[in-house]
Write an enzyme that holds these catalytic residues in place. Structure first.
Site, PDB file in Angstrom:
ATOM      1  N   GLY A   1       0.579  -1.413   0.197  1.00 34.84           N
ATOM      2  CA  GLY A   1       0.170  -0.080  -0.514  1.00 34.84           C
ATOM      3  C   GLY A   1       1.016   1.546  -0.134  1.00 34.84           C
ATOM      4  N   PRO A   2       0.111   2.148  -0.064  1.00 36.79           N
ATOM      5  CA  PRO A   2       0.997   3.747  -0.328  1.00 36.79           C
ATOM      6  C   PRO A   2       1.883   4.153   1.276  1.00 36.79           C
ATOM      7  CG  PRO A   2      -1.109   4.325  -0.935  1.00 36.79           C
ATOM      8  CD  PRO A   2      -1.305   2.390  -0.200  1.00 36.79           C
ATOM      9  N   PRO A   3       2.898   5.018   0.834  1.00 40.40           N
ATOM     10  CA  PRO A   3       3.420   5.455   2.205  1.00 40.40           C
ATOM     11  C   PRO A   3       2.381   5.738   3.363  1.00 40.40           C
ATOM     12  CG  PRO A   3       4.445   5.922   0.194  1.00 40.40           C
ATOM     13  CD  PRO A   3       3.486   5.762  -0.307  1.00 40.40           C
ATOM     14  N   GLY A   4       2.886   5.506   4.149  1.00 40.52           N
ATOM     15  CA  GLY A   4       2.222   6.514   5.506  1.00 40.52           C
ATOM     16  C   GLY A   4       0.724   5.672   6.208  1.00 40.52           C
TER      17      GLY A   4
ATOM     18  N   GLY B   1       0.481   3.135   7.511  1.00 38.91           N
ATOM     19  CA  GLY B   1       0.543   1.873   8.760  1.00 38.91           C
ATOM     20  C   GLY B   1       0.728   0.363   9.016  1.00 38.91           C
ATOM     21  N   LYS B   2       1.694   1.142   8.202  1.00 33.11           N
ATOM     22  CA  LYS B   2       2.392  -1.054   7.320  1.00 33.11           C
ATOM     23  C   LYS B   2       3.136  -0.847   8.864  1.00 33.11           C
ATOM     24  CE  LYS B   2       4.011   0.286   3.123  1.00 33.11           C
ATOM     25  NZ  LYS B   2       2.967   1.698   2.848  1.00 33.11           N
ATOM     26  N   THR B   3       4.279  -0.320   8.870  1.00 31.43           N
ATOM     27  CA  THR B   3       5.391  -0.628   9.342  1.00 31.43           C
ATOM     28  C   THR B   3       4.285   0.128  11.343  1.00 31.43           C
ATOM     29  OG1 THR B   3       6.608   1.007   8.797  1.00 31.43           O
ATOM     30  CG2 THR B   3       7.378   0.443  10.669  1.00 31.43           C
TER      31      THR B   3
ATOM     32  N   SER C   1      -8.131   5.667 -18.209  1.00 35.70           N
ATOM     33  CA  SER C   1      -9.197   5.674 -17.192  1.00 35.70           C
ATOM     34  C   SER C   1      -9.903   7.100 -17.314  1.00 35.70           C
ATOM     35  CB  SER C   1      -8.730   5.278 -16.115  1.00 35.70           C
ATOM     36  OG  SER C   1      -8.406   6.808 -15.465  1.00 35.70           O
TER      37      SER C   1
ATOM     38  N   LYS D   1     -10.723   7.290  -6.396  1.00 30.14           N
ATOM     39  CA  LYS D   1     -12.056   8.067  -7.092  1.00 30.14           C
ATOM     40  C   LYS D   1     -12.701   9.054  -6.463  1.00 30.14           C
ATOM     41  CE  LYS D   1      -9.857   6.422 -11.457  1.00 30.14           C
ATOM     42  NZ  LYS D   1      -9.537   5.561 -12.426  1.00 30.14           N
TER      43      LYS D   1
HETATM   44  P1  ADP Z   1       4.299   2.660   6.467  1.00 28.10           P
HETATM   45  O1  ADP Z   1       5.013   1.871   7.316  1.00 28.10           O
HETATM   46  O2  ADP Z   1       2.783   2.415   6.155  1.00 28.10           O
HETATM   47  O3  ADP Z   1       4.396   3.877   5.387  1.00 28.10           O
HETATM   48  P2  ADP Z   1       3.423   3.967   8.897  1.00 28.10           P
HETATM   49  O4  ADP Z   1       3.384   3.159   9.421  1.00 28.10           O
HETATM   50  O5  ADP Z   1       5.320   4.185   9.389  1.00 28.10           O
HETATM   51  O6  ADP Z   1       3.239   4.016   7.274  1.00 28.10           O
HETATM   52  O7  ADP Z   1       2.684   5.073   9.179  1.00 28.10           O
HETATM   53  C1  ADP Z   1       3.274   7.010   9.591  1.00 28.10           C
HETATM   54  C2  ADP Z   1       2.330   6.735  10.506  1.00 28.10           C
HETATM   55  O8  ADP Z   1       1.224   7.169  10.724  1.00 28.10           O
HETATM   56  C3  ADP Z   1       2.673   5.896  12.128  1.00 28.10           C
HETATM   57  O9  ADP Z   1       3.211   7.123  12.705  1.00 28.10           O
HETATM   58  C4  ADP Z   1       1.662   5.681  12.252  1.00 28.10           C
HETATM   59  O10 ADP Z   1       1.408   5.204  13.772  1.00 28.10           O
HETATM   60  C5  ADP Z   1       0.469   6.789  11.789  1.00 28.10           C
HETATM   61  N1  ADP Z   1      -0.658   5.314  11.459  1.00 28.10           N
HETATM   62  C6  ADP Z   1      -0.628   5.215   9.856  1.00 28.10           C
HETATM   63  N2  ADP Z   1      -1.985   4.314   9.894  1.00 28.10           N
HETATM   64  C7  ADP Z   1      -2.648   4.418  11.191  1.00 28.10           C
HETATM   65  C8  ADP Z   1      -4.335   3.843  11.765  1.00 28.10           C
HETATM   66  N3  ADP Z   1      -4.935   3.964  11.101  1.00 28.10           N
HETATM   67  N4  ADP Z   1      -4.345   4.900  12.815  1.00 28.10           N
HETATM   68  C9  ADP Z   1      -3.273   5.129  13.128  1.00 28.10           C
HETATM   69  N5  ADP Z   1      -2.154   5.664  13.302  1.00 28.10           N
HETATM   70  C10 ADP Z   1      -1.790   5.053  12.056  1.00 28.10           C
END
Ligand code: ADP
Length: 671
Positions: free
Chosen positions: A251-254, A256-258, A578, A621
């Site tokens: 999925g896109p950055p940020g 919540g993957k990490t 598209s 979209k």
């Molecule tokens: P990724 O690994 O997908 O790039 P991160 O896990 O580093 O994203 O997420 C970036 C920040 O956003 C982190 O501080 C994370 O805790 C927060 N975050 C992302 N998604 C959520 C969520 N659904 N609920 C709470 N915090 C989230």
């Protein structure tokens, strides 16, 4: 390296001899696997013959220090408690329902596998021999059932899943070999052990051919039996046997993957470590350099394990799809070796030279785009998609998770400043353009720094009550908004259609503008359109021309007028197909001289005959359409399932209509 630090700590450098003595003692004292101890002894042997002043001596010492420092047998105890895991995931994350479900299912199947115990079926027509065996195995803590002949045994195998069948070879009705053959078919994963008083080479060979794992001669040596069964149990409960694929968060950055990976580690009571693979250029970075190279180092995987000091961390391989294009070696091959439970028990680092067992490591890969991964690698991964957040979700995440953490980190706790939801919403819309919340988090951090500075500068004159950051204050703190979102227009215009596109960070609306002027039928296209989009624009034009009669268009217009097609919004990538439907409707509107509704947005690929084909990024979209104030969205019929899978709460006021052809779409968009 640790070893050299130790040497320099003392007042007097100890003599090399005592170094070697210490190492020798360590080699014997550490709980090393056989092959590792052998390698260590060999290296030590070499060192005793090497002059301490030459470079190789230091290299050898560093090698031994690294080898002895690896966590060969150190592991944190796993706690697989699902309610606990669920609580951790919920407390840390807003939303992400499907992701949490998938992760919990994954953990559930892990814990079930470890909890169901080891099931053994003992088959012997001699009552006493069978009872004895059953007794011995029960005492070892296994779940044991018995059968007095082959047919009875097969009945049992049909009803229960056994990990092991221990069967006599010579029996009435059906002998052990026949049972083995039948059991293979009914339950291929079940191991079979043959026991017989007539141990002959021939039967043993026949049994091996049929895949019996073990062959014990009567009278059964109980120690041998216990040891063999214990080996099988270990094999079953070790994660090596846990054939489930490696999780891959995509999925896109940020999004919540990490952070979900960290929550998994916490829920399991394991250590967490993340290595970024973006731009990795050399296989040796992962797998180490041979010691023959000057300055050789172990690979990142083993270095990390050495630093963590445990062999079973949760290991996140970040951005597995972003490995440098100029990677030397085959990244997929290295990953397969690292991730595949069949192979990773024997992972060989070039520096270490002896295999290290990675099977206890719980690997989680992340990727922004799994489409970039090779087929064989993708086969081993269980992809869990993370989607972009709607503006509403981002505000919730900011308020419940990001902001409280930022305030704490900046010491803004007494009292907490208040940041209103409107202010956060403004930051989402005007200061960030992303699918996740990473930049939003950064902007919140900036706000906190400004507030901290204000609080300190204010000194005692600072207001006693909490500061409130509302939408009006945001530009004062962060400067003017950086992004202006396109809003759906308010007046119906001829030749202007509202389209929806998907960019990496989320959805956007675009306007397709078409005008005609006296000329000779030339076509101009501007707005940095990609090749595919240009082609679909030409397709749209041909389609509209071919339907001139149906649409009431004077066919001469295409010959006597030039056409100019423009798509503004320079920063939005306009590559895909598209926008075909949008272009077709803009052109139809232009030549028919009828305006299109400004609050209708659309997406869809078109064919030359005017069929509308499904496209990707529907959720993003729709969110973009809702954000821009559209009332109706025209979508390809083929995308109906995508919309059904969506949470209606994301864009409540949006009407979605599905079409199969351009001609069906036209009346839905005309003013
Ligand atoms: P990724 O690994 O997908 O790039 P991160 O896990 O580093 O994203 O997420 C970036 C920040 O956003 C982190 O501080 C994370 O805790 C927060 N975050 C992302 N998604 C959520 C969520 N659904 N609920 C709470 N915090 C989230």
């Amino acid at each position: 390296m640790l070893f050299f630090q130790k040497r320099t700590e003392g007042a007097l450098p100890p003599s090399p001899i005592s170094d070697l003595d210490q190492l020798a003692a360590r080699i014997e004292a550490e709980a090393l696997p056989f092959h590792a101890r052998e390698a260590a002894r060999r290296e030590l042997e070499r060192l005793t013959k090497t002059d301490p002043s030459v470079a190789e001596y230091g290299v050898g010492l560093a090698y031994l220090d690294f080898l002895l420092g690896l966590p060969w047998n150190v592991a944190t105890p796993d706690r697989l408690d699902l309610p606990g895991a669920e609580a951790v995931l919920d407390a840390r994350h807003h939303g992400l329902g499907q992701v949490k479900d998938r992760v919990l299912e994954y953990l559930a199947s892990r814990s079930l596998r470890n909890a169901t115990g080891f099931h053994v079926l003992v088959v012997d027509d001699e009552e006493i021999a069978r009872a004895n065996l059953e007794h011995v195995l029960r005492k070892e803590g296994y779940q044991v059932r018995g059968a007095s002949n082959g047919l009875e045994a097969l009945e049992e195998v049909r009803r229960w899943e056994f990990d092991l069948i221990i069967t006599d070879l010579k029996m009435d009705k059906m002998d052990g070999l026949e049972l083995l053959a039948e059991a293979r078919v009914l339950s291929p994963a079940t191991r079979v052990m043959l026991v017989t008083g007539f141990a002959t080479v021939d039967t043993a060979v026949a049994a091996m051919r049929q895949g019996a794992v073990y062959y014990l001669a009567k009278p059964v040596n109980l120690d041998e039996l216990r040891a063999t069964v214990a080996g099988l149990v270990r094999e079953k409960t070790a994660p090596t046997a846990f054939r489930s694929p490696v999780l891959c968060f995509s999925g896109p950055p940020g999004t919540g993957k990490t952070s979900v990976g960290q929550a998994i580690a916490e829920a399991l009571g394991r250590k967490f470590h993340r290595i970024s693979l973006a731009g990795l250029r050399d296989e040796a970075e992962l797998r180490g350099h041979r010691r023959t190279y000057v300055g050789a180092l172990p690979g990142r995987v083993l270095q990390s394990l050495s630093r963590l000091g445990v062999r079973n961390p949760v290991f996140m391989l970040d951005e597995i799809d972003k490995i440098g294009k100029d990677f030397r070696g085959d990244p997929a091959a290295v990953f397969l070796e690292m991730l595949d439970p069949e192979q990773n028990g024997q992972f060989v680092d070039n520096y270490l030279e002896v295999p290290f067992d990675l099977s206890q490591v719980l690997f989680i890969a992340t990727a922004n785009d799994v489409g970039e991964l090779s087929g064989p690698l993708l086969d081993r991964l269980e992809v869990v998609p993370f989607q972009g957040y709607s503006a509403g979700e981002k505000v919730r995440i900011a308020e419940d998770h990001l902001l409280p953490r930022q305030l704490r980190e900046h010491g803004l706790t007494h009292p907490y400043p208040v940041v209103t939801p409107e202010a956060v919403r403004l930051m989402v819309d005007g200061y960030t353009r992303e699918a996740g919340v990473r930049n939003l988090d950064r902007e919140l951090g900036r706000i906190c720094r400004k507030l901290a500075k204000l609080r300190l500068e204010g000194g005692t004159a600072a207001p006693a009550g909490p500061v409130t950051v509302d939408a009006a204050l945001v530009p004062a703190l962060l400067g003017p908004a950086r992004f202006v979102r396109e809003a759906a227009g308010s007046t119906a215009r001829v030749g202007v259609a509202t389209g929806l596109v998907y960019a990496g960070y989320g959805g956007e609306i675009i306007f397709v503008e078409a005008i005609r002027m006296k000329g000779a039928g030339a076509l101009t296209m501007t707005g940095s359109l990609g090749e595919v989009l240009c082609e679909s624009a030409k397709t749209a034009l041909s389609f509209v021309r071919s339907k001139a009669g149906t649409l009431g268009i004077d066919p001469q217009a295409f010959l006597t007028d030039d056409l100019h097609l423009h798509i503004p919004a320079g920063s939005i990538p306009k590559e895909g197909s598209s926008a075909g439907l949008t272009v077709a409707l803009a052109l139809a509107s232009l030549y028919m001289g009828r305006a299109l509704r400004p609050d209708v947005a659309m997406t869809g690929e078109i064919t030359l005959t005017g069929n509308v084909l499904p496209v990707g990024g529907i959720r993003e979209k729709l969110l973009a359409a809702a954000r821009a104030g559209a009332k109706r969205v025209i979508l390809p019929e083929g995308n109906r399932p995508d919309v059904l899978g969506l949470d209606g709460g994301d864009c409540p006021d949006l009407e979605t209509v599905f079409v199969r052809t351009v001609l069906e779409a036209l009346p839905l968009a005309l003013a």
